[in-house]
Structure formats: structure tokens, C-alpha cells
Design an enzyme around this catalytic site. Structure first.
Site, mmCIF file in Angstrom:
data_model
loop_
_atom_site.group_PDB
_atom_site.id
_atom_site.type_symbol
_atom_site.label_atom_id
_atom_site.label_comp_id
_atom_site.label_asym_id
_atom_site.label_seq_id
_atom_site.Cartn_x
_atom_site.Cartn_y
_atom_site.Cartn_z
ATOM 1 N N ASP A 167 -61.408 23.067 -14.459
ATOM 2 C CA ASP A 167 -61.745 21.846 -13.722
ATOM 3 C C ASP A 167 -62.244 22.134 -12.317
ATOM 4 O OD1 ASP A 167 -59.416 22.547 -12.449
ATOM 5 O OD2 ASP A 167 -58.192 21.123 -13.585
ATOM 6 N N ASP A 216 -58.462 25.995 -10.666
ATOM 7 C CA ASP A 216 -58.937 27.149 -11.414
ATOM 8 C C ASP A 216 -59.960 27.964 -10.631
ATOM 9 O OD1 ASP A 216 -57.522 26.202 -13.655
ATOM 10 O OD2 ASP A 216 -59.159 24.805 -14.019
ATOM 11 N N ASP A 225 -59.404 26.470 -19.876
ATOM 12 C CA ASP A 225 -58.182 25.996 -19.263
ATOM 13 C C ASP A 225 -57.652 24.884 -20.169
ATOM 14 O OD1 ASP A 225 -56.292 25.722 -17.146
ATOM 15 O OD2 ASP A 225 -57.306 23.877 -16.586
ATOM 16 N N CYS A 248 -99.450 38.133 -5.015
ATOM 17 C CA CYS A 248 -99.362 37.513 -3.692
ATOM 18 C C CYS A 248 -97.910 37.432 -3.244
ATOM 19 C CB CYS A 248 -99.923 36.098 -3.718
ATOM 20 S SG CYS A 248 -101.640 36.033 -4.156
HETATM 21 P P1 ADP Z 1 -52.718 24.173 -16.737
HETATM 22 O O1 ADP Z 1 -52.935 25.640 -16.723
HETATM 23 O O2 ADP Z 1 -52.480 23.668 -18.113
HETATM 24 O O3 ADP Z 1 -53.805 23.434 -16.035
HETATM 25 P P2 ADP Z 1 -50.935 24.216 -14.427
HETATM 26 O O4 ADP Z 1 -51.125 25.666 -14.136
HETATM 27 O O5 ADP Z 1 -51.578 23.257 -13.501
HETATM 28 O O6 ADP Z 1 -51.360 23.857 -15.932
HETATM 29 O O7 ADP Z 1 -49.379 23.924 -14.496
HETATM 30 C C1 ADP Z 1 -48.552 24.659 -15.368
HETATM 31 C C2 ADP Z 1 -47.263 23.951 -15.664
HETATM 32 O O8 ADP Z 1 -46.497 23.785 -14.480
HETATM 33 C C3 ADP Z 1 -47.472 22.555 -16.208
HETATM 34 O O9 ADP Z 1 -47.625 22.561 -17.595
HETATM 35 C C4 ADP Z 1 -46.137 21.888 -15.805
HETATM 36 O O10 ADP Z 1 -45.153 22.175 -16.750
HETATM 37 C C5 ADP Z 1 -45.780 22.562 -14.516
HETATM 38 N N1 ADP Z 1 -46.148 21.775 -13.342
HETATM 39 C C6 ADP Z 1 -47.140 22.037 -12.494
HETATM 40 N N2 ADP Z 1 -47.193 21.114 -11.507
HETATM 41 C C7 ADP Z 1 -46.230 20.232 -11.789
HETATM 42 C C8 ADP Z 1 -45.764 19.010 -11.159
HETATM 43 N N3 ADP Z 1 -46.333 18.529 -10.052
HETATM 44 N N4 ADP Z 1 -44.725 18.363 -11.725
HETATM 45 C C9 ADP Z 1 -44.164 18.838 -12.826
HETATM 46 N N5 ADP Z 1 -44.534 19.944 -13.467
HETATM 47 C C10 ADP Z 1 -45.549 20.658 -12.953
HETATM 48 MG MG MG Z 2 -55.363 22.936 -14.724
#
Ligand code: ADP
Ligand code: MG
Length: 755
Positions: free
Chosen positions: A653, A657, A451, A16
Site C-alpha cells: 500500500d 511497506d 502484502d 543530434c
Molecule cells: P500486514 O503485514 O498484514 O499489513 P501489519 O504489519 O500492519 O500487517 O501488522 C501486523 C499485525 O500486527 C496485524 O495483523 C495485527 O495483529 C497487529 N497490529 C498492528 N497494528 C495494530 C493495532 N493498531 N492494533 C492492533 N493490532 C495491531
Molecule cells: Mg500493511
């Protein structure tokens, strides 16, 4: 594209669904049609403008189906803003069907069993050349009186199948059973009332009333069990609906009044006593308690909630009286989102099902053709080899037997019942699967990428160390304060942690200008005329800020501990660092191990520096690390794995990502609580327990295994049965039993996924 969902009435089996899909697709305004046999729902997608319901039904009327908008059903009722207390209309219909079916099934099945036992006795006695204890004539007369109500009363649905075949020239499984049992009945009745014919044609004494009785009896009983288990497969949604509170104690002025749930509005203050359900999603504004969220997340430990923290509707307040402010009501609540997701998934079609659908849509006409052909062959070739009197009963029994054994009912049920049961089971464990396709794909995963921040780690970093380059005239608190002033503009977990630490220390946070966040790297801005840059080592290097040997020594040790180092520069000069520790989740090690035991490659991906990443990966038991990956390159890394021939699941998260989740074959997002419908994810894990990645992959494996078993058994009966019946080697009564048995075994098999 506009989508509409309908309830379908008049449907009996998978063929059906194929007829409806084919008929509606002839309309050019309709882009796609998906009909689900198990949920009895049709999803119609229009190219531009929707087609009027009347026009849809006009096309279907000649086939005997009707569409009704899914208004009363759970999804749309919850889709409206107001009511939350929802009834499940599909369930009501099924219960009505049950009411109608039960007396007929009991009557027909009861008689069928008695006749079956007598029939076996007769066969056994004949085999040992003994007389049957009931004289033949009376045995058949008795059968005639039993077969008549069974065919005309309990078998009305099979008659409807014949009528449909004559009127609309479309056949379904009821048509097959209907034609088969009616032919057996008419043949037997004619010979019983005109015994002279029997002698004239040289026919054996045997009549086929037992076929009519046993086939209808067993098929109806199978149908009865089928409706009963279909009621069970819908239990997951049912259970979710039951979670809702019915009333709320709402503060109106000085008074507290009890109002029905659907009258609670956003902004209302609700009091929740101990042991009561939280009425709607909201924020605690007074009191503190522990809340049992297990019904939504599968997490057995109650969670602590105090002022300022979110609570989810339908969870249970375990300890103290709290007052909450309603944030989401009606269709916006977490529960409503979950129900919607589960419903959508249950109504969706797995790719593996396409094969069964196509097979069963061609099946019925082909079977009728085969049955006719074997009838003709027996009558022509058969009667030239044997006498006509010998060939005719064989022709009839082959014809009836083929029609009965070939019902594609089990074939149609094989996949959708598994999908429904399995998505429901997953939801109960806090795993929300977007659709059947994702569920099917999950079993093929060969690599899982996690991540780091917030997925493998708790995502709640703490500032542990602060260091200042010697010669710089600044206290640690002043450094922290400046960094926090910039970080208050960022949503990154590190930023939040820095701001919180600063506040906890009582340091004032001021204002910055020209603030710019560099995703996955850091932040820059101006505070009282000074330019500040905060972030990764790489970010500072990009701004051609010199490295500082003094800091390098200190940071190497911090990184080896798995701490994340945030570099700070003022006016292009490096002046210090902050180190933050983000502990890995306690379940991370077990989660990684279970996947590795499945021979799945586990990879950690992060924007953090190599040394920190390695340290964290080591703690979690992960050997492979992609470090210093900018958010925009995360998807490319996933692609790299795919190009190596891996089927990749990405766990993240769902916020920064998203591109990687989409790129992955299977995107798995961790829900933080209030947002469950994460767009970019195929699977959402409630409450962030990453061990559920393993649970989800295992469930998918089991589901696929059970679907394959179902398809095998469904086909097996048909493939073995048809040739046996065609050569007159299958008693049609046994064919009826086999066919009922195959539907029931498929359903029972699917229900195993409930655990
Ligand atoms: P993950 O891949 O672990 O989730 P992110 O890609 O979000 O990390 O960030 C990578 C890196 O960039 C962090 O480990 C940090 O060192 C730096 N970073 C990112 N955003 C900030 C912020 N607002 N202040 C300080 N450091 C930051
Ligand atoms: Mg992250």
C-alpha cells in the site's frame, strides 16, 4: 540537485541528441543531460547552481540547436498553482511542422512514384532487350526539370543539413541525404549540359536524377508518416488533458455562479449536476451519487459516493446532484499528478536505449568515412581494373547509396516511441509507470510478493468476535470500548475497524494517556489509571504476559478461519480477544493465478500470525507465506528472495511497506484514490485492482519485445545495405526507399502497443 527541462529546436535525429548531450556535458556545472528525440525535450541536471539559458544556447549555437524553457508546455503549466486548462505546445509545433511538410511531401512523393514506375519499366524493357518508349535524352531532360524543384524546394531541410555540416562540422541524417542527393544531381546536371564530357571520359549514358527524385520523395514521405505517428504517440497526454472540466458551478453566498475551472479555490463549494464532470478533487458534503471513474482508473463499475467521501476531479457524476468542497486544485489534483507522472516517464530514457544512442552518435561520421573510402577505392583500384569511365558511375552510386541507406533515423526512434506509447497505454488502464527504467525492468520479474492487509484483502476488516476470559468482570462492550479508546490514536486498518464498530454500537470512546503505537504489533496506553496493551500474541509475550489456555482454544479456530486475533491485556493480565475478518479481494484469486501461469513465484507477506496468514493465503491460492514479519523486516525478506537470484516485485500500500517497496527491484503501490505520486513506488496502480500487476508485467514484456524487434530491423537495413551499396550492388534509389520504409516500419510497430 536542480533540474530544468527544455524544448529543443533544430533536432533531426538520434545523432543530434548525442551531440547535444556531449556538448552540454563539457560544462562542469552540468551534472547530467538527457535528450529525448521522440519528445524533443532535454532534461538538464546541475551540480550546484543552474547555468543561464544564454550560456547553454551559446554552447549549442555552433551546432545549430536552441533550447527554450518548457514554460508553455503541459508539465510546467500544470506545475503552476493556478491554471489547469492546459495546452500541449509540443503538439502545436508538430502540427505546424505537418503544415509545412505536407505539400512538399505530397509533391515529391507523387513525382517519385511516377518516376519509380517508369524506372522499373525501363529496367524491365532493358532486361528483355527492348527500347524504352521515351527517347533517352528527353527522359533525362524531363527528370532534370522534376529533380530541380524537388531538390531545391522540397529538399530544403537536406540542404540545411549540408550547411550545418560545412558550418558547424556536425552531421545528422539530413546531411547524409543532402550530400547524397546533391552529388547525384550535380553529376547528372554536368553530364546533361556538357555531353562532350561523357564521350571524352568514356562514361555510360546513365544519369542519376532519378536517385535525387526518388530518395527525397520517399524520405520526405517517411518523415511525413513519422510526424503523423508522433502526433499519435502523444495522444495519451492529450486524452488526459481533455478530461478536465472547463467550468464549475460555485456557491458564492446565496448564489451559484459559473466560473472557469482555474478560478476554483480550495474550500469552494461546487455543485455538480448529473452527467457533469467533477471539476476538482474534493469531498462530498451533500447528496449521494454514483461516479464513473473509469477514465482515471480503467475501472468500469461506477463507485458510490456520499457525504464525507472523496471525489476526484475529471470523473463523471452519473446519478444525483452533489455538492462538494474543493480540496485540491490546479497542480495538486490527481489528474495533474497523473499527467506529470506520465510526462516524466515519457521523457525518461530506458537503459536499453543507451546502446542505440551510442551506436547512432558514432554512426554518422563513420558512414561518411566509409562512403568517402569506397568512393576513393572505386576511383583508384576500381579504375585500374576497369576503365575510368566505368568506375566513376559506380563510385558515385556507391557513395550516394551508402549515405542514403545508412541514416540512423529508425535506430533513434526504436526505443523512445515504444516507451511513449506504452506508458500512455498503461496510464489509460490505471497503471502509472514512473520511468522507462521501471518499464524495462518489469519484464524480468520472477517473484511477486503481495502484502496481505489492504493489498490481497480488502483492507476493511470487521470485528466479528469478542471473547472475555472467564472470571474477568467486564462486558464485551466495555472491552471493545477500552480497546477503541486506544485504537483511536492509530492509523492501522484494524484500528480504524475497531473504532468504527464501537461507534456503530453507540459505545462512548474516552481518552487515554501515554499512548504508544508499536508498528506492526499493536498499541499500549493508560486509561483511567489502568495500563492496557492491545496487539499480537508476540507483543504480549514480549511484555511477559502469560498465555491463557482458555483463549488459545478459541483463537485457534478463529485463526483457521483466516481471522486476525487482537489480544487484550489489562495491568499485565490477559483479559480477552477481538477477532477481525478481512475478506480477500474478489479479484485476488485471478490475479494470483495469472502470475503463476507466467511461472512467477507468488509470495504473501504479512505481520499477522502464521495461522491466519496461512488461511488467507490458501483462499487466494498462494502456497508461500512469510508471516509474523515486522514492518522493519519486510525489506529484509525481499532481499532474501533477491539473494536467491530472483527479480522481485513487491506489491503493497506504499505507507508502511515503503522500505520493502524500495528494496524490491520493482515496487508496485496501490493507490487509494487521492494520492497517485507514491514516492517509494516504481509503478502505481490506481484503485487497487491487483490484476493490473499482471497487466503491467505483460505490457513490459511486449514493450521490450517490440523494442528489440525495432532495433533489429533498424540495424538490419544498415548492416545489409552498407556493403551492398559499397560494392555498387544497391541502386541508390532503392536505398532511399528502404531507408524510409525502415523508419515507418519501426513507428508502426511501436504503435501496436497502443492496444
Ligand atoms: P500486514 O503485514 O498484514 O499489513 P501489519 O504489519 O500492519 O500487517 O501488522 C501486523 C499485525 O500486527 C496485524 O495483523 C495485527 O495483529 C497487529 N497490529 C498492528 N497494528 C495494530 C493495532 N493498531 N492494533 C492492533 N493490532 C495491531
Ligand atoms: Mg500493511
Amino acid at each position: 540537485m536542480i533540474k530544468e527541462q527544455f524544448r529543443v529546436t533544430g533536432m533531426t535525429c538520434a545523432s543530434c541528441a548525442a551531440i547535444i548531450e556531449r556538448t552540454l556535458k563539457k560544462n562542469e556545472a552540468i551534472h547530467s543531460v538527457a535528450v529525448n528525440v521522440a519528445t524533443e525535450q532535454a532534461t538538464v541536471e546541475y551540480s550546484n547552481t543552474p547555468v543561464a539559458l544564454n550560456d547553454l544556447n551559446a554552447a549549442l549555437v555552433t551546432h545549430g540547436y536552441t533550447l527554450t524553457p518548457l514554460q508553455a508546455a503541459a508539465s510546467s503549466a500544470i506545475g503552476q498553482t493556478k491554471p489547469v486548462v492546459v495546452e500541449n505546445s509540443l503538439r502545436k509545433d508538430r502540427e505546424a511542422e505537418m503544415q509545412e511538410l505536407r505539400p512538399k511531401a505530397v509533391f515529391a512523393f507523387g513525382i517519385a512514384v511516377v518516376i519509380f514506375v517508369l524506372m522499373i519499366t525501363e529496367i524491365v524493357l532493358q532486361a528483355v532487350s527492348k527500347e524504352f518508349f521515351i527517347p533517352m535524352h528527353w527522359w533525362y531532360v524531363m527528370q532534370f526539370f522534376l529533380a530541380t524543384p524537388i531538390l531545391f524546394w522540397t529538399g530544403d531541410r537536406f540542404f540545411a543539413g549540408i550547411v550545418r555540416f560545412i558550418k558547424y562540422r556536425s552531421a545528422d541524417m539530413n546531411t547524409l541525404v543532402g550530400i547524397g542527393t546533391t552529388v547525384a544531381y550535380v553529376y547528372s546536371t554536368v553530364l546533361l549540359t556538357i555531353p562532350e564530357l561523357q564521350e571524352a571520359l568514356g562514361l555510360p549514358e546513365t544519369l542519376y536524377f532519378d536517385v535525387t527524385i526518388i530518395v527525397i520523395g520517399f524520405v520526405l514521405f517517411g518523415k511525413y508518416l513519422e510526424v503523423r505517428s508522433k502526433l499519435k504517440t502523444g495522444e495519451a497526454i492529450e486524452a488526459l488533458l481533455k478530461l478536465q472540466a472547463t467550468t464549475a458551478h460555485v456557491k458564492r453566498g446565496e448564489q451559484i455562479v459559473d466560473v472557469p475551472l482555474e478560478q476554483v479555490q480550495v474550500g469552494d463549494l461546487c455543485v455538480v449536476k448529473v452527467g457533469e464532470k467533477i471539476p476538482v478533487d474534493g469531498e462530498v458534503i451533500e447528496g449521494s451519487t454514483h461516479i464513473d471513474e473509469s477514465m482515471l482508473t480503467g475501472e468500469s463499475m461506477p463507485v458510490k459516493r456520499t457525504a464525507g467521501e472523496p471525489v476526484i476531479g475529471s470523473t463523471v457524476n452519473k446519478e444525483g446532484v452533489i455538492t462538494l468542497r474543493a480540496k485540491h486544485v490546479g497542480s495538486d489534483t490527481v489528474l495533474a499528478q497523473i499527467i506529470r507522472l506520465v510526462e516524466n516517464a515519457q521523457g525518461s530514457k530506458a537503459p536499453i536505449q543507451r546502446f542505440a544512442d551510442i551506436a547512432s552518435s558514432y554512426f554518422v561520421p563513420i558512414v561518411i568515412a566509409i562512403a568517402m573510402l569506397s568512393l576513393l577505392l572505386w576511383l583508384t583500384v576500381g579504375s585500374s581494373l576497369l576503365t575510368f569511365g566505368q568506375a566513376l558511375p559506380l563510385a558515385i552510386s556507391a557513395f550516394v547509396g551508402i549515405l542514403v541507406i545508412a541514416c540512423p533515423c529508425a535506430l533513434g526512434l526504436a526505443t523512445p516511441t515504444c516507451i511513449i506509447v506504452s506508458t500512455g497505454t498503461a496510464a489509460r488502464r490505471g497503471i502509472l509507470i514512473k520511468n522507462a527504467e521501471s518499464l524495462e525492468l518489469a519484464h524480468k520479474v520472477t517473484a511477486v510478493v503481495f502484502d496481505k492487509t489492504g493489498t490481497l484483502t480488502q483492507g476493511k476488516p470487521q470485528v466479528t468476535d469478542i471473547a472475555i476470559v472467564s472470571g474477568v468482570r467486564m462486558t464485551k462492550d466495555e472491552l471493545l470500548q477500552a480497546v477503541a479508546t486506544l485504537e483511536q490514536y492509530s492509523d492501522h486498518p484494524l484500528a480504524t475497524a475497531i473504532v468504527n464498530t464501537t461507534r456503530d454500537k453507540g459505545c462512548p470512546i474516552t481518552q487515554a494517556t501515554d499512548v504508544k503505537e508499536i508498528a506492526g504489533a499493536g498499541v499500549q496506553g493508560v486509561i483511567t489509571g489502568q495500563t492496557w496493551l492491545v496487539g499480537t500474541e508476540a507483543l504480549l509475550a514480549e511484555h511477559s504476559i502469560m498465555r491463557c489456555a482458555e483463549l488459545d482454544e478459541q483463537t485457534a479456530a478463529l485463526k483457521a478461519d483466516g481471522k486476525t486475533v487482537v489480544y487484550v491485556a489489562q495491568n499485565k493480565q490477559p483479559i480477552g480477544i477481538l477477532a477481525l475478518a478481512d475478506a480477500i479481494k474478489s479479484e485476488a484469486i485471478a490475479a494470483v493465478q495469472s502470475l503463476q501461469a507466467m511461472h512467477i513465484q507468488v509470495v504473501m507477506m504479512t505481520g499477522d500470525n502464521q495461522a491466519t496468514a496461512q488461511a488467507i493465503a490458501k483462499q487466494a491460492g498462494i502456497q508461500e507465506v512469510f508471516a509474523e514479519v515486522r514492518p522493519e523486516h519486510k525489506a529484509a525478506k525481499v532481499k532474501e528472495l533477491q539473494q536467491q537470484g530472483k527479480t522481485v516485485a513487491m506489491v503493497g500500500d506504499g505507507i508502511n511497506d515503503a522500505p520493502a517497496l524500495v528494496q524490491a527491484d520493482l515496487g508496485i503501490a496501490m493507490s487509494t484514490g487521492t494520492d497517485v505520486a507514491i514516492e517509494s513506488a516504481d509503478i502505481t496502480l490506481l484503485h487497487g485492482d491487483i490484476r493490473k500487476v499482471y497487466t503491467a508485467l505483460q505490457l513490459s514484456k511486449r514493450t521490450i519485445r517490440i523494442i528489440k524487434q525495432n532495433l533489429f530491423w533498424a540495424f538490419f537495413y544498415n548492416v545489409i545495405g552498407i556493403p551492398l551499396a559499397a560494392f555498387g550492388m544497391l541502386n541508390p534509389a532503392f536505398a532511399g526507399m528502404a531507408m524510409a520504409f525502415s523508419s515507418v516500419s519501426v513507428l508502426t510497430n511501436s504503435l501496436r502497443l497502443r492496444r
